[in-house]
Design an enzyme around this catalytic site. Structure first.
Site, mmCIF file in Angstrom:
data_model
loop_
_atom_site.group_PDB
_atom_site.id
_atom_site.type_symbol
_atom_site.label_atom_id
_atom_site.label_comp_id
_atom_site.label_asym_id
_atom_site.label_seq_id
_atom_site.Cartn_x
_atom_site.Cartn_y
_atom_site.Cartn_z
ATOM 1 C CB SER A 230 -0.880 0.004 1.257
ATOM 2 O OG SER A 230 -1.548 1.235 1.420
ATOM 3 C CE1 TYR B 140 -4.398 -2.277 5.537
ATOM 4 C CE2 TYR B 140 -3.535 -0.088 5.060
ATOM 5 C CZ TYR B 140 -4.074 -1.287 4.625
ATOM 6 O OH TYR B 140 -4.289 -1.496 3.289
#
Length: 272
Positions: A140, A153
């Site tokens: 990501s 995360y």
């Protein structure tokens, strides 16, 4: 690995958003898709079109090393080979770290980072025996820039990029290529969950990508095998460049969060 026809590709987190888009893209290219996930009903709901007859659906908890080993054995027994692994399974927790339950922290680390590491560990022997393979880890841009109130995360995606680069170097000469695909925010159930939390405004600083854009990047990763693909490329490269100057990047975060908050408000108005 330019021709995907007849290749066997295992996709984790195979239903909902990116996983479904990747599975369908692989099936369209003629790959035999192995769709995996914890929810059997979710797996059954994915329509792979003409590629349906070549597909396998396997329940897999990526956090479980024994489950990984059993899944790989099942694929080799049924298909005789395993050419591609797409580590897509992921989970998210939003909120201040000091208020986050320990089990929520552990779940993200186990699903997002440990699960991918176990998957790589499980498939490498079969790929090494054939002298070729492609591993694609869905990281990501949250593994490039800081994400306040999504710190675990963010940390797992930083870790997944690190795992990808280190493993790529480790496998030099084996014929196995490891690529990190690092997209910006994507239209997924995860983004809908983030929309419920004002703290997650940074995830809305730029327009969300369609899952198909990420799937196209995954196909490119399998075929060409670069170390990393940023999606979209221009803003991804800019983020990676600015990340080399953490002080500057952190000064930009409040501005980006305000931009995201405005986009969140617009989305909520549109949904009402």
């Amino acid at each position: 690995m330019k021709d995907l026809d007849g290749r066997v590709a295992l996709v984790t987190g195979g239903y909902g958003g990116i996983g479904t888009a990747v599975a369908r893209a692989l099936a369209r290219e003629g790959a035999a898709v192995v769709l995996t996930g914890r929810d059997e009903a979710g797996l059954a709901s994915v329509d792979l079109g003409p590629g349906e007859g070549r597909a396998l659906r396997l329940r897999l908890d990526v956090r479980d090393a024994a489950a990984w080993e059993a899944a790989v054995r099942r694929v080799l027994e049924a298909r005789g080979r395993l050419d591609v692994l797409v580590n897509n399974a992921s989970t998210l927790g939003v909120g201040a770290l000091e208020a986050m339950p320990v089990d929520a922290i552990e779940e993200q680390v186990r699903a997002n980072l440990l699960g991918a590491a176990l998957g790589c560990r499980a498939v490498i022997p079969a790929m090494r025996a054939r002298g070729q393979g492609a591993i694609v880890n869905l990281a990501s841009l949250g593994g490039v820039v800081p994400m306040p109130f999504e710190s675990i995360y963010c940390a797992t995606k930083h870790g997944l990029r690190g795992l990808s680069f280190a493993l790529r170097a480790e496998l030099t000469g084996s014929g196995i290529r490891v690529t990190a695909v690092s997209p910006d925010s994507v239209e997924t159930p995860q983004l809908q969950e983030e929309l419920r939390h004002d703290e997650a405004s940074l995830s809305f600083a730029s327009p969300a990508l369609p899952p198909e854009a990420v799937a196209a990047a995954v196909l490119r990763a399998i075929r060409k095998g670069p170390a990393e693909i940023l999606v979209p490329a221009a803003s991804g490269r800019l983020a990676r460049l600015v990340a080399a100057f953490p002080g500057l990047l952190l000064r930009l975060v409040p501005l980006l969060r305000r931009m995201g908050a405005r986009r969140m408000a617009a989305r909520r108005r549109g949904a009402s």
